[in-house]
Design a protein around this motif. Sequence first.
Motif: not given
Length: 155
Positions: A69-77
């Motif tokens: 599963q790919k987790i995206v945080t605000i830093e990755g957005l």
Amino acid sequence: MARLNINGKLLDVDVEEDTPLLWVIRDHVGLTGTKYGCGVGQCGACTLHVDGVATRSCALPVSAVTVDQKIVTIEGLGADKQHPVQQVWAELDVAQCGYCQVGMIMAVSSLLAQNAKPSEDDIRSEISNICRCGTYPGVLAGVQLAAQRMAANKG
């Protein structure tokens, strides 16, 4: 030990399996953009994406997330360039205190990825994040403008 895919990087973290994903990301990975609000998944300050779906990370145990599963945080957005929602938020000055806005941006970007032309009712029902400053009119305007710009960029 948990192995996670966060912002496109595979990371190993040595945590108990019931540790909330929020604390893994903040305390063990060092990405502090995702905020703690209520601790029970109600307010939305901790919203991030798991496989593109807005997810409240404070109530999600790390054991519920797999390496696939790919987790995206605000830093990755907005890692390469600001996401259209981030651009509109800054342009319209949506945030007041700003504390809830990271979670709000993550919820909105997930909504727009799934529904390119949300109605006002769609926005009001899908974006359930709480803003104590009451920036909801700005959020609504921001979602609508971001949707328009994203549609224009695709066409």
